[in-house]
Design an enzyme around this catalytic site. Structure first.
Site, PDB file in Angstrom:
ATOM      1  N   GLU A 361       1.207   4.379  -5.550  1.00  0.00           N
ATOM      2  CA  GLU A 361       2.123   6.153  -5.361  1.00  0.00           C
ATOM      3  C   GLU A 361       2.646   6.202  -6.852  1.00  0.00           C
ATOM      4  O   GLU A 361       3.571   7.370  -7.443  1.00  0.00           O
ATOM      5  CB  GLU A 361       3.332   6.378  -4.496  1.00  0.00           C
ATOM      6  N   GLY A 362       1.653   5.119  -7.300  1.00  0.00           N
ATOM      7  CA  GLY A 362       2.461   5.311  -9.096  1.00  0.00           C
ATOM      8  C   GLY A 362       2.895   3.184  -9.291  1.00  0.00           C
ATOM      9  O   GLY A 362       4.391   4.124  -8.486  1.00  0.00           O
TER      10      GLY A 362
END
Length: 379
Positions: A361-362
């Site tokens: 998610e980053g």
């Protein structure tokens, strides 16, 4: 519980707790050892509606607030981050459609997901992880359809997905401004699942590579406008990150629970090690970190529920919660000593699972870039 919940919300969290106690707790050690994707178990979770909490009621979902979703995902995160990741993987792709799709597209996607369908968000490529501008998958417009070619990697749920949101370039010369988003059904000819990753953690979550070779999709499967895909992806990830943070809080809380229980039971030098101030302080720090992360997640998603900008808060919530979950897992192992390092106790799994919270998610480095950008914009 750091969320202020009404009775209906508390009941939903209690249902999640009961489900996890009966469905996940007795099986998770074996699932983890074997790297099993427990599809039938996920189907039972879907029968209870845990995958449609965010779908508005007008499309057949539950239409719950993001704060409610976070409270439920924290509960799943306590029992197994991989299980939580599978549910979040479906809702990740769903977010893109709900935020940017037409009414018809939202209904189409909901009609696949609600009966028990699994969704997947296909952005990452071998050379395009944090650098989404380097996406090489392309979608060429031919008549009234697009032809999709390219490959994706590290795609959550890919092997079991019924439907994808795929990001592809419709104009390579424009770089990131040429990226577009598409709804793609998994049964379209030309889609191949190439590789199921053998991961160190979240082993109940399926992660695989996907190849698209001359996949024909109708033009009305384009989400929004051509060239807006990067913006849509970032909007989606902004909203997904605090929910990931909620699952991270669940894992961090599990570490506190495991450590506290062990400290009360373990006798050393004739007394429980809970009497040792050095370990008391470690446990206190674990609790402080967990509650701080929980409140950051709750604050961020309360902003989202009120449609107040939350990009900075989302990056902070995901980054901090992911970091403290890993730290709590490490400290929990230290408190348990040799038992913590042994598979006889479940805490070594918590450390293996927690590491991915700093990556997916980053990455947390990317989150710090986002936060610093918000800070510098003030000046």
């Amino acid at each position: 519980m750091g969320y202020v919940l009404d009775e209906a919300q508390k009941a939903l969290v209690a249902n999640a707790h009961e489900f996890c106690e009966k469905e996940i707790k007795p099986n998770i050690a074996q699932w983890d050892r074997d790297g099993v994707f427990p599809l039938e178990s996920y189907k039972r979770a879907m029968d209870l509606g845990f995958h449609i909490m965010e779908i508005p009621e007008e499309y057949g979902g539950l239409g719950l607030s993001y704060v409610t979703v976070a409270a439920v995902m924290e509960e799943f995160g306590k029992y197994d981050l991989g299980y939580a990741t599978t549910i979040m993987g479906t809702t990740l792709s769903l977010k893109t459609v709900l935020m940017n799709g037409t009414d018809a597209q939202k209904q189409m996607y909901a009609d696949v997901i609600i009966p028990g369908g699994i969704g997947a968000f296909a952005l990452t490529e071998p050379n395009a992880g944090s650098d989404a501008a380097s996406v090489k998958t392309k979608a060429d417009k031919v008549g009234d359809e697009y032809i999709l070619n390219g490959s994706k990697c590290f795609i959550t749920n890919a092997q079991f997905a019924d439907i994808f949101v795929v990001f592809a370039s419709t104009d390579r010369e424009k770089g990131v401004k040429g990226l577009s988003a598409f709804i793609v059904e998994a049964d379209r000819p030309g889609i191949t699942i190439d590789k199921d990753e053998d991961k160190m953690g979240i082993r109940t979550s399926n992660t695989a590579s996907v190849t698209f070779q001359d996949v024909h999709i109708p033009a009305d499967h384009l989400l929004g406008k051509e060239g807006s895909g990067f913006k849509y992806a970032m909007q989606t990830l902004d909203l997904a990150r605090p929910v990931v943070g909620a699952a991270a809080v669940g894992l961090a809380q599990r570490c506190v629970d495991e450590a506290g229980t062990y400290m009360k039971q373990r006798i050393c030098f004739g007394k429980p090690i809970a009497r040792l101030q050095a370990l008391q302080f470690m446990l206190a720090d674990m609790e402080i970190r967990t509650e701080t992360a929980r409140q950051m997640v709750a604050h961020c998603l309360s902003l989202a529920d009120q449609h107040i900008p939350y990009g900075r808060e989302a990056a902070i919530a995901k980054c901090y919660a992911g970091d403290i979950a890993f730290q709590n897992a490490s400290d929990c192992i230290q408190i348990l000593g040799g038992y913590g390092y042994s598979r006889e106790y479940p805490v070594e799994k918590l450390l293996r699972d927690a590491k991915v919270l700093q990556i997916y998610e980053g990455t947390n480095q990317v989150q710090r870039v986002v936060v610093s950008g918000h800070v510098l914009a003030r000046y």
